[in-house]
Design a protein around this motif. Sequence first.
Motif, PDB file in Angstrom:
ATOM      1  N   GLY A 105     118.114  63.990  28.215  1.00  0.00           N
ATOM      2  CA  GLY A 105     118.662  62.859  28.922  1.00  0.00           C
ATOM      3  C   GLY A 105     117.731  62.600  30.231  1.00  0.00           C
ATOM      4  N   GLU A 106     117.973  61.100  30.613  1.00  0.00           N
ATOM      5  CA  GLU A 106     117.049  60.816  31.769  1.00  0.00           C
ATOM      6  C   GLU A 106     117.666  61.615  33.011  1.00  0.00           C
ATOM      7  N   GLY A 107     119.179  61.654  32.824  1.00  0.00           N
ATOM      8  CA  GLY A 107     119.952  62.239  33.938  1.00  0.00           C
ATOM      9  C   GLY A 107     119.572  61.402  35.540  1.00  0.00           C
ATOM     10  N   ARG A 108     119.369  60.403  35.550  1.00  0.00           N
ATOM     11  CA  ARG A 108     119.220  59.570  37.039  1.00  0.00           C
ATOM     12  C   ARG A 108     120.411  59.033  37.362  1.00  0.00           C
ATOM     13  N   HIS A 109     121.157  58.446  36.501  1.00  0.00           N
ATOM     14  CA  HIS A 109     122.237  57.632  36.874  1.00  0.00           C
ATOM     15  C   HIS A 109     123.672  58.604  37.186  1.00  0.00           C
ATOM     16  N   GLU A 110     123.324  59.727  36.763  1.00  0.00           N
ATOM     17  CA  GLU A 110     124.600  60.772  37.148  1.00  0.00           C
ATOM     18  C   GLU A 110     124.301  61.173  38.637  1.00  0.00           C
ATOM     19  N   GLN A 111     123.030  61.131  39.130  1.00  0.00           N
ATOM     20  CA  GLN A 111     122.753  61.543  40.546  1.00  0.00           C
ATOM     21  C   GLN A 111     122.942  60.484  41.329  1.00  0.00           C
ATOM     22  N   THR A 112     123.008  59.257  41.110  1.00  0.00           N
ATOM     23  CA  THR A 112     123.018  58.081  41.990  1.00  0.00           C
ATOM     24  C   THR A 112     124.630  57.202  41.715  1.00  0.00           C
ATOM     25  N   GLU A 113     125.000  57.364  40.678  1.00  0.00           N
ATOM     26  CA  GLU A 113     126.459  56.466  40.675  1.00  0.00           C
ATOM     27  C   GLU A 113     127.515  57.415  40.565  1.00  0.00           C
ATOM     28  N   PRO A 114     128.312  57.271  41.314  1.00  0.00           N
ATOM     29  CA  PRO A 114     129.612  58.337  41.249  1.00  0.00           C
ATOM     30  C   PRO A 114     130.398  58.085  39.886  1.00  0.00           C
ATOM     31  N   GLY A 115     130.569  56.916  39.662  1.00  0.00           N
ATOM     32  CA  GLY A 115     131.240  56.694  38.338  1.00  0.00           C
ATOM     33  C   GLY A 115     130.879  57.368  37.027  1.00  0.00           C
ATOM     34  N   VAL A 116     129.370  57.330  37.257  1.00  0.00           N
ATOM     35  CA  VAL A 116     128.806  57.969  35.985  1.00  0.00           C
ATOM     36  C   VAL A 116     129.142  59.412  36.114  1.00  0.00           C
ATOM     37  N   ASP A 118     113.880  65.177  35.141  1.00  0.00           N
ATOM     38  CA  ASP A 118     113.687  66.075  36.663  1.00  0.00           C
ATOM     39  C   ASP A 118     113.530  67.455  36.465  1.00  0.00           C
ATOM     40  N   ASP A 119     113.548  67.919  35.308  1.00  0.00           N
ATOM     41  CA  ASP A 119     113.289  69.448  35.085  1.00  0.00           C
ATOM     42  C   ASP A 119     111.590  69.662  35.211  1.00  0.00           C
ATOM     43  N   PRO A 120     111.227  70.733  35.460  1.00  0.00           N
ATOM     44  CA  PRO A 120     109.753  71.038  35.079  1.00  0.00           C
ATOM     45  C   PRO A 120     109.267  70.431  33.827  1.00  0.00           C
ATOM     46  N   ASP A 121     107.894  69.819  34.052  1.00  0.00           N
ATOM     47  CA  ASP A 121     107.384  69.415  32.639  1.00  0.00           C
ATOM     48  C   ASP A 121     108.218  68.263  32.121  1.00  0.00           C
ATOM     49  N   GLN A 122     108.854  67.726  32.662  1.00  0.00           N
ATOM     50  CA  GLN A 122     110.027  66.423  32.398  1.00  0.00           C
ATOM     51  C   GLN A 122     110.900  67.124  31.182  1.00  0.00           C
ATOM     52  N   GLY A 163     117.531  57.345  27.726  1.00  0.00           N
ATOM     53  CA  GLY A 163     117.180  57.177  28.850  1.00  0.00           C
ATOM     54  C   GLY A 163     117.515  55.693  29.181  1.00  0.00           C
ATOM     55  N   HIS A 164     117.229  55.210  30.356  1.00  0.00           N
ATOM     56  CA  HIS A 164     117.589  53.764  30.956  1.00  0.00           C
ATOM     57  C   HIS A 164     116.722  53.149  31.861  1.00  0.00           C
ATOM     58  N   CYS A 165     116.983  53.557  33.060  1.00  0.00           N
ATOM     59  CA  CYS A 165     116.309  53.018  34.341  1.00  0.00           C
ATOM     60  C   CYS A 165     114.796  53.728  34.641  1.00  0.00           C
ATOM     61  N   ALA A 166     114.484  54.899  33.811  1.00  0.00           N
ATOM     62  CA  ALA A 166     113.288  55.539  34.303  1.00  0.00           C
ATOM     63  C   ALA A 166     112.552  55.926  32.978  1.00  0.00           C
ATOM     64  N   HIS A 167     112.529  54.869  32.285  1.00  0.00           N
ATOM     65  CA  HIS A 167     111.498  54.739  31.081  1.00  0.00           C
ATOM     66  C   HIS A 167     109.964  54.981  31.675  1.00  0.00           C
ATOM     67  N   SER A 206     112.860  53.018  25.344  1.00  0.00           N
ATOM     68  CA  SER A 206     111.868  54.269  25.953  1.00  0.00           C
ATOM     69  C   SER A 206     110.497  53.999  25.287  1.00  0.00           C
ATOM     70  N   LYS A 207     109.696  54.559  25.865  1.00  0.00           N
ATOM     71  CA  LYS A 207     108.153  54.796  25.227  1.00  0.00           C
ATOM     72  C   LYS A 207     108.092  55.098  24.024  1.00  0.00           C
ATOM     73  N   ILE A 208     108.934  56.294  23.732  1.00  0.00           N
ATOM     74  CA  ILE A 208     108.727  56.898  22.487  1.00  0.00           C
ATOM     75  C   ILE A 208     109.168  55.832  21.308  1.00  0.00           C
ATOM     76  N   PHE A 209     110.386  55.296  21.594  1.00  0.00           N
ATOM     77  CA  PHE A 209     110.800  54.273  20.648  1.00  0.00           C
ATOM     78  C   PHE A 209     109.850  53.238  20.206  1.00  0.00           C
ATOM     79  N   THR A 210     109.578  52.511  21.390  1.00  0.00           N
ATOM     80  CA  THR A 210     108.795  51.355  21.073  1.00  0.00           C
ATOM     81  C   THR A 210     107.302  51.964  20.462  1.00  0.00           C
ATOM     82  N   ARG A 211     106.822  53.091  20.895  1.00  0.00           N
ATOM     83  CA  ARG A 211     105.412  53.846  20.193  1.00  0.00           C
ATOM     84  C   ARG A 211     105.706  53.790  18.820  1.00  0.00           C
ATOM     85  N   LEU A 212     106.737  54.328  18.159  1.00  0.00           N
ATOM     86  CA  LEU A 212     106.924  54.575  16.891  1.00  0.00           C
ATOM     87  C   LEU A 212     107.359  53.348  16.036  1.00  0.00           C
TER      88      LEU A 212
END
Lengths: 255, 255, 255, 255
Positions: free
Chosen positions: A15-26, A58-62, A79-83, A113-119
């Motif tokens: 998971g990208e895990g960013r919206h959960e940190q910055t948006e209380p609703g999420v 945001d984990d080590p080695d992403q 993922g969404h905001c941090a592709h 996401s980079k991986i999906f458009t790459r594929l």
Amino acid sequence: MDPSTARPLQVTVWGEGRHEQTEPGVARRYPDGMHGAVADAIRQHLGEGARVRTAVLDDPDQGLPASVLDTTDVLTWWGHCAHDAVDDALVERVHARVLAGMGLVVLHSAHHSKIFTRLMGTTCNLLWRNEGDRELVWTVDPSHPIAAGVPNPIVIPEQEMYGEYFDIPAPDELVFVSSFTGGEVFRSGCTFRRGHGKVVYFSPGDQDYPVYHHPDVRRVLANSVAWSAPRGELPGLPPVDFAATGWFEPRALLE
Amino acid sequence: MDPSTARPLQVTVWGEGRHEQTEPGVARRYPDGMHGAVADAIRQHLGEGARVRTAVLDDPDQGLPASVLDTTDVLTWWGHCAHDAVDDALVERVHARVLAGMGLVVLHSAHHSKIFTRLMGTTCNLLWRNEGDRELVWTVDPSHPIAAGVPNPIVIPEQEMYGEYFDIPAPDELVFVSSFTGGEVFRSGCTFRRGHGKVVYFSPGDQDYPVYHHPDVRRVLANSVAWSAPRGELPGLPPVDFAATGWFEPRALLE
Amino acid sequence: MDPSTARPLQVTVWGEGRHEQTEPGVARRYPDGMHGAVADAIRQHLGEGARVRTAVLDDPDQGLPASVLDTTDVLTWWGHCAHDAVDDALVERVHARVLAGMGLVVLHSAHHSKIFTRLMGTTCNLLWRNEGDRELVWTVDPSHPIAAGVPNPIVIPEQEMYGEYFDIPAPDELVFVSSFTGGEVFRSGCTFRRGHGKVVYFSPGDQDYPVYHHPDVRRVLANSVAWSAPRGELPGLPPVDFAATGWFEPRALLE
Amino acid sequence: MDPSTARPLQVTVWGEGRHEQTEPGVARRYPDGMHGAVADAIRQHLGEGARVRTAVLDDPDQGLPASVLDTTDVLTWWGHCAHDAVDDALVERVHARVLAGMGLVVLHSAHHSKIFTRLMGTTCNLLWRNEGDRELVWTVDPSHPIAAGVPNPIVIPEQEMYGEYFDIPAPDELVFVSSFTGGEVFRSGCTFRRGHGKVVYFSPGDQDYPVYHHPDVRRVLANSVAWSAPRGELPGLPPVDFAATGWFEPRALLE
């Protein structure tokens, strides 16, 4: 449980895990993160047959060091905001592992996401509107394992609208087509075989709505993981091979 | 002639053009370059309907400055020993133009070109042997325009062997399957729609054999160009668009 | 074993069973009938997971009374010289059961069986020669379950040649392509989803050669049965349904 | 105009022609019959390139004597209340001509026509409601010639609803997906290659609404006819052929 190896499937929910940190609703909607809800859905339906871990950007080695990625049978990706923050080198490693046989389940806004458009090799662009449309997910391939056990249609009371034209290659199998309150349609459940790997794209699941708590959506998440799983050990990247005349003949093999 | 614009199709035949410089046999076989033979085949069959130019890697801007690429309706691509020398930025420009609607005809060893692997998302690896196998090109989709006017099978007396597994996405349409003296098979004529563009892969055509002088192969080259041509002006890259509810309604359009 | 019902898969192996009666060579080659060898292959690989019975044309009700057909999850079909003797009414019953969800595995010369041409809608014509060509069965979809566990290629020392053009709809999935000594090619492993049922066509298996004793062919037979099996009870024929506006809404369901 | 023969395309528009006789509303809506409107649309867009005649069920030989059918390049088919009245022998003749190379454009309620279910091999059942839903016809394959020149979406103010699950084989190409006011979706523009013939199914067009006067629908009708047209003379039914070893070799041809 993979019958050919008698070991549980190794699933990594990224998971990208960013919206959960910055948006209380999420954060309220997904107290264990969106990845936590996805992981829980897989555990709920696959039980002992799957060992599920989560990893975030945001984990080590992403979240995907070799020790994790190289032991993953099926990877799910949201993922969404941090592709753009995902390392290109990591994308190449994930790409190689998909072609070597790992399953990949791409969720919602990870269409970009980079991986999906790459594929896919295309833009994966689409139409969108985030106004709480009702999404109906219709099964157009009822014997497909990914559609097992869900009603036709799945009714999602509120979702972001994703609409056509969705710039993807024609899927190998089209499993679901969604419609939205506003009348738009979307190829919302698609499969693609790439190299030795199987890829699923499933579009329901925006951070602004509790879609990954929806029982039918959860069943599809688990079905998608089970369908995209490799049989036993990954076969590895398809090779370039030189082949002498008659290389496959028993006599050639014996000499 | 494109009926919707009443102008000839603009075709650019791109060739790597290196073997012709370094190998006397290739230079003798193809005195106008391999690209010259391909261009000639297209002119022979499409006549006034196409305006064909050639471009090679060692031309300024690797043969595809904006003035050329941006006026090309269909691009054909042959490369082999110098794939890595093609600028990544050029590959991105070609990629974008294919998704915007340009046709692309990928030939033989260009299975490993940057543009083809970029569009496919896979390794495009395969099996090979260069020992002058006879190649038989069988039509498995006889109503496809790319197979028009050729016998079943096309008999190519000597060719490099390309064999399965060929690591490509399942083609949208499988037009030809080849067999070789040694018994190998290969999906030798494939189509892929990507974005607004149409892509053809056609495998006959190694530099060591006079394949592009073969009358049936020449017909397929021209058929492939005609089939992959856009209708009139290129529609452009598929966009990401925000869409308000009811945006397509006549009343919305009038207000 | 079907995990959703915890009961073994009910497999019926149907054989025409005529060559065994009239040709001593076939009887010697297949002392339990060709159907006996096919059934044995399925039992060998699916073990406790399948209960396999055989049925032949000369049995009462042509081997498929309601008590048999209506309890069959997957039916395999081999026929050759007596296609016309199969009752049209039986063909309609088998057709309806496939659309209702039964798996069907169509073998070799059954390309011309009434049930296969009924499902395909085409002539299923092809090219042929019975002179003991070596057949090589190449996998072109390596992640497909039907190709699990077999080498690439499968080498069959002697077989009847079946060649293109094979007049079938483009298969949903192309798993195998064969070549023959004479250079012909054939789409020898194909899948088709029809209604709620899954259909496999696999071409190796002429009565004049011991093909169903070949270990790799036997694995493909079992894989095909497993792949085409329905999940649990058959869903039944896709219906024509009238649908009032909002029929799928929870409130509609409650009222 | 067929460039390979320099003669106009011979198009036959077949209509059931019964609703026009018994329902004043239909007769008013379509004073020249529904078939008249379809024929007019094709003439409007294909002009000199097509010679269009109409035929109805109540004509001698049900409108398709050999003199008509055997000179038809593309046949369009609309039927609804009298499918059963079409002679089985006529259906077989039309079927054989499609496999021999004739184009077939199947319209709306002809999903249940004998010729369409014969070609598909499935029930072609679906969901329906006739309450004047707005139909939106979305293009999901924008480079397909059938979608040329129409907006995305086509807006049809009132239409019968046809919804999934639509029991057809997965189409070779999915061109359009429709949504309806009630939220249902439908694969409304599909292509299928069968034998040497090309088949289009296009669903808009109920007798209770003036759909065949809609300018965008009319364009799709003409596009479908043009796309499904054979190249020149029909190639004929795919044969069963015996093939001696090396039959395709030049030396074999010369001896």
